[in-house]
Design an enzyme around this catalytic site. Structure first.
Site, mmCIF file in Angstrom:
data_model
loop_
_atom_site.group_PDB
_atom_site.id
_atom_site.type_symbol
_atom_site.label_atom_id
_atom_site.label_comp_id
_atom_site.label_asym_id
_atom_site.label_seq_id
_atom_site.Cartn_x
_atom_site.Cartn_y
_atom_site.Cartn_z
ATOM 1 N N PHE A 11 0.823 -1.207 0.000
ATOM 2 C CA PHE A 11 0.000 0.000 0.000
ATOM 3 C C PHE A 11 0.867 1.272 0.000
ATOM 4 O O PHE A 11 0.789 2.096 -0.925
ATOM 5 C CB PHE A 11 -0.937 -0.066 1.214
ATOM 6 C CG PHE A 11 -1.461 1.238 1.681
ATOM 7 C CD1 PHE A 11 -2.151 2.093 0.816
ATOM 8 C CD2 PHE A 11 -1.266 1.649 3.002
ATOM 9 C CE1 PHE A 11 -2.642 3.310 1.273
ATOM 10 C CE2 PHE A 11 -1.746 2.857 3.458
ATOM 11 C CZ PHE A 11 -2.431 3.698 2.586
ATOM 12 N N GLY A 36 1.683 -7.483 -0.297
ATOM 13 C CA GLY A 36 1.661 -6.602 -1.472
ATOM 14 C C GLY A 36 0.917 -7.275 -2.612
ATOM 15 O O GLY A 36 0.559 -8.453 -2.517
ATOM 16 N N ALA A 117 11.242 1.756 7.502
ATOM 17 C CA ALA A 117 9.874 1.983 7.971
ATOM 18 C C ALA A 117 9.705 1.344 9.330
ATOM 19 O O ALA A 117 9.877 0.140 9.496
ATOM 20 C CB ALA A 117 8.886 1.367 6.986
ATOM 21 N N TYR A 150 5.340 -7.540 16.596
ATOM 22 C CA TYR A 150 5.555 -6.509 15.566
ATOM 23 C C TYR A 150 6.349 -5.347 16.141
ATOM 24 O O TYR A 150 7.384 -4.940 15.593
ATOM 25 C CB TYR A 150 4.193 -6.048 15.035
ATOM 26 C CG TYR A 150 4.294 -4.991 13.968
ATOM 27 C CD1 TYR A 150 4.889 -5.273 12.742
ATOM 28 C CD2 TYR A 150 3.796 -3.710 14.174
ATOM 29 C CE1 TYR A 150 4.994 -4.305 11.759
ATOM 30 C CE2 TYR A 150 3.882 -2.731 13.200
ATOM 31 C CZ TYR A 150 4.484 -3.037 11.993
ATOM 32 O OH TYR A 150 4.587 -2.063 11.022
ATOM 33 N N LYS A 154 10.229 -4.294 15.179
ATOM 34 C CA LYS A 154 10.551 -2.967 14.638
ATOM 35 C C LYS A 154 11.513 -2.219 15.559
ATOM 36 O O LYS A 154 12.337 -1.428 15.097
ATOM 37 C CB LYS A 154 9.269 -2.167 14.420
ATOM 38 C CG LYS A 154 8.465 -2.654 13.210
ATOM 39 C CD LYS A 154 9.207 -2.336 11.917
ATOM 40 C CE LYS A 154 8.506 -2.887 10.705
ATOM 41 N NZ LYS A 154 9.209 -2.562 9.450
#
Ligand code: UDP
Length: 324
Positions: A11, A36, A117, A150, A154
């Site tokens: 996205f 994706g 990211a 998650y 990260k």
């Protein structure tokens, strides 16, 4: 420039690719199509400056030639979405941690700038309603709660990036997203806005978890891309972490109000259904964040970034996208 986007068929990546091409850059997208989709970049395929390669960030050999060419890398390839992470805990940790290690190792060969990211979720839960700042303490639940995989992965990515910057002078920039939304975001991996819009348009119940008092501040995809482009070239950005989010004045909302807003904008007859967390997720796998709103002082002072798209405008765009 030659710009590599890992996760470029996702996205955020597909919108970034579009803007970079518009600005005259050559874009190399690398994506394993896990979350994706080739449909996201289908419209770019006729452009001679657009190149698509399907592959995993865990495949060093496939990535290597792309790093030999790239002047700038946006590393967006990751396991994303609360549902996806809870259903694929091992793959999420591996992709997010080992994938980033490989990307950093390869970028270090030519000292190519990498934007990693990351997520506002790194800070975790908040005691009280205080805007998230880049240097906040972190507060996560126990390691048995899969949702925190998650955030933890990260956080490791951020620390790896900062270590590469400090020890090897690799120009790494870290970007923490705050609930980015827009056309092409899939409802299949947990994200609340596409889920609610799909439910509303199909006349299905809109599933608000718990009492819906939890709050988010949503970010329009075009604002997010503005921030990414600005950080991609800012000379002082390496070694720094930046929040990238929407304007709290126009885009902060409770999930309960979001459901009502989407119901109105779509003129849907869907009932709003309050679902306990225990019903929505496997026992012990989920904890929510009650509040998540960005302090944008830092990115604004470095780049002049100011989000300009209101939540209502973005929701209208997404509804139109799904209707068509
Ligand atoms: N949420 C909800 N119903 C859904 C999906 C999500 O009420 O069908 C809630 C979720 O509990 C959270 C918020 O919406 O409080 C945002 O969830 P999302 O997974 O989109 O993002 P995150 O929690 O990572 O901010």
């Amino acid at each position: 420039m030659k710009v590599l986007i890992t996760g470029g068929a996702g996205f955020i990546g597909s919108h970034l690719a579009e803007r970079l091409l518009k600005d005259g850059h050559e874009v190399f997208v690398f994506d394993d199509l896990s979350t994706g989709d080739l449909d996201n970049v289908h419209h770019l395929e006729g452009n001679p400056k657009f190149h698509m390669k399907v592959g995993s960030v865990l495949d060093r050999d496939a990535l290597e030639p792309l790093f030999a060419e790239a002047d700038l890398v946006y590393h967006l390839a990751a396991a994303v979405g609360v549902n996806y992470v809870i259903e694929n805990p091992l793959q999420s940790l591996t992709t997010n941690i080992r994938g980033t290690e490989i990307v950093l190792e390869l970028a270090n060969r030519k000292k190519t700038r990498v934007l990693i990211a990351s997520t506002s979720e790194v800070a975790g839960k908040k005691n009280g309603k205080v805007m998230f700042s880049e240097d906040d303490d972190r507060l996560l639940g126990p390691t048995t709660v899969t949702r925190w995989n998650y955030s933890t992965s990260k956080a490791v990515d951020e620390m790896l990036g900062l270590a590469y910057w400090r020890e090897k002078k690799l120009p790494v920039v870290i970007v923490r997203f705050f609930n980015v939304i827009g056309p092409r975001q899939s409802p299949n991996y947990g994200m609340v806005v596409p889920r609610f819009i799909k439910q509303a348009l199909l006349g299905h119940p809109i599933t608000v978890y718990n009492d819906g008092e939890q709050k988010r501040c949503f970010t329009d995809i075009e604002d997010a891309v503005d921030g990414l482009l600005a950080l991609g070239e800012h000379p002082e950005a390496p070694g720094e972490i930046f929040n990238l989010g929407g304007d709290a004045d126009t885009n902060e909302i409770s999930i309960k109000s979001l459901a009502g807003k989407i119901k109105n904008l779509t003129e849907s007859d869907s009932p709003v259904e309050y679902v306990p967390y225990e019903k929505a997720f496997a026992k012990g796998s989920y904890e929510d964040l009650n509040y998540r709103v960005p302090d944008l002082t830092k990115i604004n002072s470095f780049t002049g970034y100011e989000p300009s798209v209101s939540l209502d405008m973005t929701l209208r765009k997404i509804i139109e996208y799904y209707e068509s």
